[in-house]
Write a protein that holds these residues in place. Structure first.
Motif, mmCIF file in Angstrom:
data_model
loop_
_atom_site.group_PDB
_atom_site.id
_atom_site.type_symbol
_atom_site.label_atom_id
_atom_site.label_comp_id
_atom_site.label_asym_id
_atom_site.label_seq_id
_atom_site.Cartn_x
_atom_site.Cartn_y
_atom_site.Cartn_z
ATOM 1 N N LEU A 93 0.830 -1.200 0.000
ATOM 2 C CA LEU A 93 0.000 0.000 0.000
ATOM 3 C C LEU A 93 0.870 1.257 0.000
ATOM 4 O O LEU A 93 0.583 2.217 -0.708
ATOM 5 N N ARG A 94 1.951 1.252 0.758
ATOM 6 C CA ARG A 94 2.859 2.400 0.794
ATOM 7 C C ARG A 94 3.410 2.700 -0.596
ATOM 8 O O ARG A 94 3.426 3.838 -1.041
ATOM 9 N N ARG A 95 3.817 1.661 -1.315
ATOM 10 C CA ARG A 95 4.344 1.853 -2.680
ATOM 11 C C ARG A 95 3.273 2.433 -3.607
ATOM 12 O O ARG A 95 3.557 3.319 -4.406
ATOM 13 N N GLU A 96 2.048 1.918 -3.512
ATOM 14 C CA GLU A 96 0.951 2.409 -4.363
ATOM 15 C C GLU A 96 0.667 3.892 -4.094
ATOM 16 O O GLU A 96 0.526 4.676 -5.024
ATOM 17 N N ILE A 97 0.580 4.243 -2.820
ATOM 18 C CA ILE A 97 0.281 5.635 -2.464
ATOM 19 C C ILE A 97 1.420 6.549 -2.899
ATOM 20 O O ILE A 97 1.184 7.615 -3.490
ATOM 21 N N THR A 98 2.652 6.143 -2.641
ATOM 22 C CA THR A 98 3.807 6.961 -3.012
ATOM 23 C C THR A 98 3.851 7.194 -4.516
ATOM 24 O O THR A 98 4.058 8.321 -4.980
ATOM 25 N N ALA A 99 3.639 6.139 -5.290
ATOM 26 C CA ALA A 99 3.667 6.264 -6.754
ATOM 27 C C ALA A 99 2.560 7.182 -7.255
ATOM 28 O O ALA A 99 2.786 8.025 -8.129
ATOM 29 N N GLU A 100 1.362 7.046 -6.687
ATOM 30 C CA GLU A 100 0.241 7.870 -7.148
ATOM 31 C C GLU A 100 0.419 9.333 -6.751
ATOM 32 O O GLU A 100 0.104 10.228 -7.531
ATOM 33 N N LEU A 101 0.942 9.597 -5.566
ATOM 34 C CA LEU A 101 1.219 10.979 -5.168
ATOM 35 C C LEU A 101 2.256 11.606 -6.093
ATOM 36 O O LEU A 101 2.114 12.754 -6.504
ATOM 37 N N CYS A 102 3.268 10.841 -6.423
ATOM 38 C CA CYS A 102 4.294 11.336 -7.344
ATOM 39 C C CYS A 102 3.681 11.611 -8.713
ATOM 40 O O CYS A 102 3.971 12.630 -9.336
ATOM 41 N N HIS A 103 2.806 10.729 -9.163
ATOM 42 C CA HIS A 103 2.148 10.908 -10.457
ATOM 43 C C HIS A 103 1.213 12.118 -10.441
ATOM 44 O O HIS A 103 1.232 12.939 -11.351
ATOM 45 N N GLN A 104 0.375 12.220 -9.404
ATOM 46 C CA GLN A 104 -0.627 13.290 -9.328
ATOM 47 C C GLN A 104 -0.018 14.659 -9.042
ATOM 48 O O GLN A 104 -0.456 15.651 -9.602
ATOM 49 N N LEU A 105 0.974 14.698 -8.145
ATOM 50 C CA LEU A 105 1.521 15.979 -7.710
ATOM 51 C C LEU A 105 2.869 16.312 -8.340
ATOM 52 O O LEU A 105 3.308 17.458 -8.294
ATOM 53 N N GLY A 106 3.538 15.303 -8.869
ATOM 54 C CA GLY A 106 4.839 15.549 -9.479
ATOM 55 C C GLY A 106 5.979 15.685 -8.488
ATOM 56 O O GLY A 106 7.069 16.103 -8.848
ATOM 57 N N VAL A 107 5.734 15.363 -7.240
ATOM 58 C CA VAL A 107 6.782 15.416 -6.215
ATOM 59 C C VAL A 107 6.713 14.153 -5.366
ATOM 60 O O VAL A 107 5.661 13.543 -5.219
ATOM 61 N N ALA A 108 7.856 13.780 -4.827
ATOM 62 C CA ALA A 108 7.914 12.608 -3.954
ATOM 63 C C ALA A 108 7.607 13.038 -2.524
ATOM 64 O O ALA A 108 8.104 14.068 -2.062
ATOM 65 N N MET A 109 6.775 12.283 -1.846
ATOM 66 C CA MET A 109 6.465 12.542 -0.438
ATOM 67 C C MET A 109 6.755 11.295 0.365
ATOM 68 O O MET A 109 6.646 10.182 -0.136
#
Length: 137
Positions: free
Chosen positions: A109-125
């Motif tokens: 789940l952590r990987r999925e959320i991280t990848a989607e945040l990076c995709h949607q926002l363009g930054v790594a969180m």
């Protein structure tokens, strides 16, 4: 049937009326704590760079995005309990069904959320997924 009495004349209310007349002082520091909490709620969680400038995204917006992503992409048997953005990191609390490997489910789940945040926002969180409960399933 018993006659209903007027509550205004009921002597048991005297103590309530007396308490209502007493002024209750504001606890020391309460106003400052409330103002800090309000300011934290509006604090920018992430700044998204763009061609025409940057976009500031609040923690509430990031939290809602993470909640939506987690609900859609959580592995079977993983249920999201809460999402918060604290100290520039996303905190996700989950429960897992008994029989699942908790660490592996949380990491997926952590990987999925991280990848989607990076995709949607363009930054790594930073995303932390915490298993806080096991569901007997």
């Amino acid at each position: 049937m018993a006659e209903l009495s007027d509550p205004e004349r009921d002597p048991r209310w005297d103590a309530v009326r007396a308490a209502a007349r007493r002024r209750v002082p504001t606890p020391p520091g309460l106003v400052e704590r409330v103002l800090r909490a309000v300011a934290r709620g509006r604090r920018t969680a992430v700044e998204v760079p763009g061609e025409a400038g940057s976009l500031r995204v609040t923690g509430n917006v990031v939290g809602r995005l993470v909640s939506a992503v987690a609900a859609e992409r959580a592995p079977d048997g993983v249920r999201v309990s809460a999402v918060a953005v604290e100290d520039d990191a996303v905190q996700v609390l989950v429960s897992v069904r008994f029989g699942l490997t908790a660490d592996a489910a949380a990491e997926a789940l952590r990987r999925e959320i991280t990848a989607e945040l990076c995709h949607q926002l363009g930054v790594a969180m930073t995303v932390n997924v915490h298993v806080v409960d096991v569901d007997p399933g």
